[in-house]
Scaffold this active site. Structure first.
Site, PDB file in Angstrom:
ATOM      1  CG  ASP A   8      -0.996   0.447   2.474  1.00 48.50           C
ATOM      2  OD1 ASP A   8       1.104   0.201   2.646  1.00 48.50           O
ATOM      3  OD2 ASP A   8      -0.658   0.314   3.432  1.00 48.50           O
ATOM      4  CB  CYS A  65       0.979  -2.459   4.454  1.00 52.20           C
ATOM      5  SG  CYS A  65       0.766  -3.598   6.197  1.00 52.20           S
ATOM      6  CG  HIS A  98      10.542 -25.158  12.247  1.00 57.88           C
ATOM      7  ND1 HIS A  98      10.711 -24.806  13.255  1.00 57.88           N
ATOM      8  CD2 HIS A  98      11.645 -25.559  11.309  1.00 57.88           C
ATOM      9  CE1 HIS A  98      12.164 -25.303  13.208  1.00 57.88           C
ATOM     10  NE2 HIS A  98      12.513 -25.319  12.172  1.00 57.88           N
ATOM     11  CG  HIS A 133       9.417 -28.408  10.310  1.00 60.18           C
ATOM     12  ND1 HIS A 133       8.918 -27.992  12.063  1.00 60.18           N
ATOM     13  CD2 HIS A 133      10.223 -29.143  10.524  1.00 60.18           C
ATOM     14  CE1 HIS A 133      10.417 -27.856  12.198  1.00 60.18           C
ATOM     15  NE2 HIS A 133      10.632 -28.704  11.736  1.00 60.18           N
TER      16      HIS A 133
HETATM   17  C1  RB5 Z   1      -1.400   2.820   6.433  1.00 61.10           C
HETATM   18  O1  RB5 Z   1      -1.262   4.275   6.695  1.00 61.10           O
HETATM   19  C2  RB5 Z   1      -1.923   1.913   7.339  1.00 61.10           C
HETATM   20  O2  RB5 Z   1      -2.379   1.882   8.746  1.00 61.10           O
HETATM   21  C3  RB5 Z   1      -0.698  -0.430   7.049  1.00 61.10           C
HETATM   22  O3  RB5 Z   1       0.047   0.738   6.003  1.00 61.10           O
HETATM   23  C4  RB5 Z   1      -0.340  -1.067   7.825  1.00 61.10           C
HETATM   24  O4  RB5 Z   1       0.547  -0.295   8.008  1.00 61.10           O
HETATM   25  C5  RB5 Z   1      -1.910  -1.643   7.973  1.00 61.10           C
HETATM   26  O5  RB5 Z   1      -1.365  -1.822   8.996  1.00 61.10           O
END
Ligand code: RB5
Length: 145
Positions: A8, A65, A98, A133
């Site tokens: 993202d 993210c 694992h 595993h």
């Molecule tokens: C975005 O602000 C943020 O919430 C996203 O990148 C992430 O960290 C969510 O888990």
């Protein structure tokens, strides 16, 4: 090995660092986005990367993210996906050896780029150990049924 990568807006800078590193390692990688810094929803990109795996287009996936947490929560909802949130080399290695993790989740706001690359390399270069595993991974996957 062929990979898919997605992020993202909170992970877009680390995604670029990791793509450059993969290019240097001559590892093929499909970038499913996001492609701009505009705010977006991480589950959309988690699903895109996971679909590349479940449709057999790539072997494994990378999700980035802000924390890696949202991506891992979303990816683990997809049947056939074992996503591991990794913040250190030991966890990355063990998630392959694992748990046979087929997705790694990384947090751009948690890891510096140098550590993130080391964590990714450990994950890429470790094979699943199988044996006992395998039975445990089979039990994880049976929970989906
Ligand atoms: C975005 O602000 C943020 O919430 C996203 O990148 C992430 O960290 C969510 O888990």
């Amino acid at each position: 090995m062929k990979l898919a990568i997605g992020s993202d807006h909170g992970g877009i800078h680390l995604k670029e660092v990791l793509k450059k590193h993969l290019e240097e390692r001559k590892i093929e990688c499909i970038d499913v986005g996001t492609y701009t810094e505009e705010s977006c929803d991480y589950p959309d990109f988690a699903l895109k990367v996971c679909r590349e795996i479940t449709e057999g287009n790539v072997d494994r996936g990378i999700l980035v993210c802000g924390t890696g947490i949202g991506m891992s929560l979303a990816a683990n909802k997809v049947k056939g996906i074992r996503a591991a949130l990794c913040g250190d080399v030991f966890s990355a290695t063990m998630s392959r050896e694992h748990n046979n993790a087929n997705v790694i989740c990384l947090g751009e706001r948690v890891l510096g780029p140098g550590l993130a690359v080391c964590v990714l390399d450990a994950w890429l270069d470790t094979e699943f150990a199988g044996g006992r595993h395998q039975r445990r991974v089979d039990k994880i996957m049976a929970i989906e049924e």
